[in-house]
Design an enzyme around this catalytic site. Structure first.
Site, PDB file in Angstrom:
ATOM      1  N   HIS A   1       7.337  -0.254  -5.026  1.00  0.00           N
ATOM      2  CA  HIS A   1       6.319  -1.217  -4.595  1.00  0.00           C
ATOM      3  C   HIS A   1       6.899  -2.611  -4.815  1.00  0.00           C
ATOM      4  CE1 HIS A   1       1.777  -2.347  -4.646  1.00  0.00           C
ATOM      5  NE2 HIS A   1       2.505  -3.190  -3.932  1.00  0.00           N
ATOM      6  N   GLY A   2       7.419  -3.187  -3.743  1.00  0.00           N
ATOM      7  CA  GLY A   2       8.233  -4.381  -3.844  1.00  0.00           C
ATOM      8  C   GLY A   2       7.601  -5.552  -4.550  1.00  0.00           C
TER       9      GLY A   2
ATOM     10  N   THR B   1      13.191   2.936   1.029  1.00  0.00           N
ATOM     11  CA  THR B   1      14.331   2.026   0.924  1.00  0.00           C
ATOM     12  C   THR B   1      15.583   2.871   0.779  1.00  0.00           C
ATOM     13  OG1 THR B   1      12.902   0.537  -0.359  1.00  0.00           O
ATOM     14  CG2 THR B   1      15.236   0.036  -0.363  1.00  0.00           C
TER      15      THR B   1
ATOM     16  N   ARG C   1       6.248 -10.129   5.943  1.00  0.00           N
ATOM     17  CA  ARG C   1       6.281  -9.709   4.538  1.00  0.00           C
ATOM     18  C   ARG C   1       7.696  -9.320   4.139  1.00  0.00           C
ATOM     19  NH1 ARG C   1       7.897  -4.746   1.709  1.00  0.00           N
ATOM     20  NH2 ARG C   1       6.778  -4.732  -0.273  1.00  0.00           N
TER      21      ARG C   1
ATOM     22  N   GLY D   1       9.853  -7.649   0.801  1.00  0.00           N
ATOM     23  CA  GLY D   1       9.740  -6.982  -0.485  1.00  0.00           C
ATOM     24  C   GLY D   1      10.878  -7.317  -1.419  1.00  0.00           C
ATOM     25  N   ASP D   2      11.133  -6.431  -2.360  1.00  0.00           N
ATOM     26  CA  ASP D   2      12.116  -6.708  -3.405  1.00  0.00           C
ATOM     27  C   ASP D   2      13.557  -6.450  -2.983  1.00  0.00           C
ATOM     28  OD1 ASP D   2      11.320  -3.839  -3.512  1.00  0.00           O
ATOM     29  OD2 ASP D   2      12.836  -3.757  -5.077  1.00  0.00           O
TER      30      ASP D   2
END
Length: 325
Positions: free
Chosen positions: A236-237, A183, A211, A213-214
């Protein structure tokens, strides 16, 4: 060098990251390491120029993330990884600490700089989050620059996808955290005391199509509020979402009276790590203090203040100083 947690009330500051994970010196050539440091410095300089001119933190984090998106070494924009279906789906978010205005996009490919798509959502709509084809239609209507798929192709990312898919077919697990959650992001405090955050990502190599993620989730991978702090996460989202990582840091400051560094380390080391949330954050508080904790072997990161000295690091090591040009 001034301690990271010292007060800088009348200063400006920008902190950035380019992802975290299993970053091993043994697998890093001197040339590649130098390229990462140079990419981080270019992003720092892009944001510093805005802040030095009296610009807003929001403009600075946007400029810094755009520079990281344009650099194929990092997993965002031009360097985005591939889904299991062999496509690229990018996510991004921005947040303005002045009024908690925010914008985010997810599952897009085409806009040259996804962070500009997120900012357009914030500034040109009544919404916070747009996804997929509708987000792309909106970006076209706003006149954002688009690129062909060939612009976003990098052999390294394609090869990583093939390696991960081959491991899955063999029943093995891909344990390379740097492939799983790259990221880019930036946080800043401007000379007016305003905070802002921006985050952008290509997601996880070989992720399921669709998908998210965060990174584009406000309160998880991106957060900014002038009363406490600005946070951009990489990790790790799924775990960062479940623990509302960015907002949790701000809450520890607001309600428990923790300093920025205490709060950030509490979340990254004591909450996320035990839950399997490998990764880290870059964060800046309203007093100008900075925290850059990570619970894995490395995080591409950098900081610059009003003195113009660009400071970057990759591993568990002090930031390296690069004198202003």
């Amino acid at each position: 060098m001034t301690p990271m947690n010292a007060s800088h009330d009348n200063d400006f500051v920008l902190a950035i990251h380019g992802g975290a994970g299993t970053i091993l010196r043994s697998k890093m050539t001197p040339e590649r390491e130098a390229a990462y440091h140079a990419g981080l410095r270019r992003a720092l300089e892009a944001g510093r120029a805005v802040l030095a001119d009296g610009g807003l933190a929001l403009d600075a984090v946007t400029a810094a993330v755009m520079a990281l998106e344009d650099e194929p070494l990092f997993n965002a924009g031009r360097g985005a990884v591939y889904t299991a279906a062999g496509r690229q789906e990018m996510d991004a978010a921005v947040m303005d600490g002045r009024d908690r205005a925010a914008g985010a996009v997810a599952g897009i490919c085409g806009p040259r700089n996804p962070v500009l798509a997120a900012r357009a959502v914030m500034e040109k709509t009544d919404h916070v989050f747009l996804i997929g084809e509708s987000a792309l239609e909106f970006c076209r209507a706003q006149g954002l620059a688009f690129e062909e798929p060939s612009y976003f192709f990098t052999q390294q990312r394609w090869d990583a996808l093939q390696e991960t898919l081959a491991m899955r077919r063999a029943g093995a697990e891909d344990r390379d955290e740097s492939r799983r959650h790259g990221t880019v992001g930036a946080v800043a405090k401007d000379r007016h005391g305003n905070l802002a955050a921006a985050t952008s990502t290509g997601g996880m190599t070989a992720k399921s199509p669709g998908r998210v993620g965060d990174s584009p989730v406000i309160g998880a991978g991106t957060w900014a509020d002038n009363g406490t702090c600005a946070v951009s996460a990489t990790g790790h989202g799924e775990i960062f979402i479940r623990y509302a990582a960015g907002h949790e840091i701000a809450s520890l400051m607001r309600y428990a009276g923790r300093s920025l560094d205490e709060a950030a380390r509490k979340v990254v080391m004591d909450m996320l790590a035990p839950a399997g949330g490998s990764g880290g954050v870059v964060a800046v508080a309203r007093d100008g203090s900075v925290s850059l904790p990570f619970n894995c072997s490395g995080m591409y990161r950098g900081v610059v203040r009003a003195d113009g000295v660009l400071r970057t690091a990759i591993y568990e090591e002090p930031l390296r100083d690069y004198a202003p040009q």
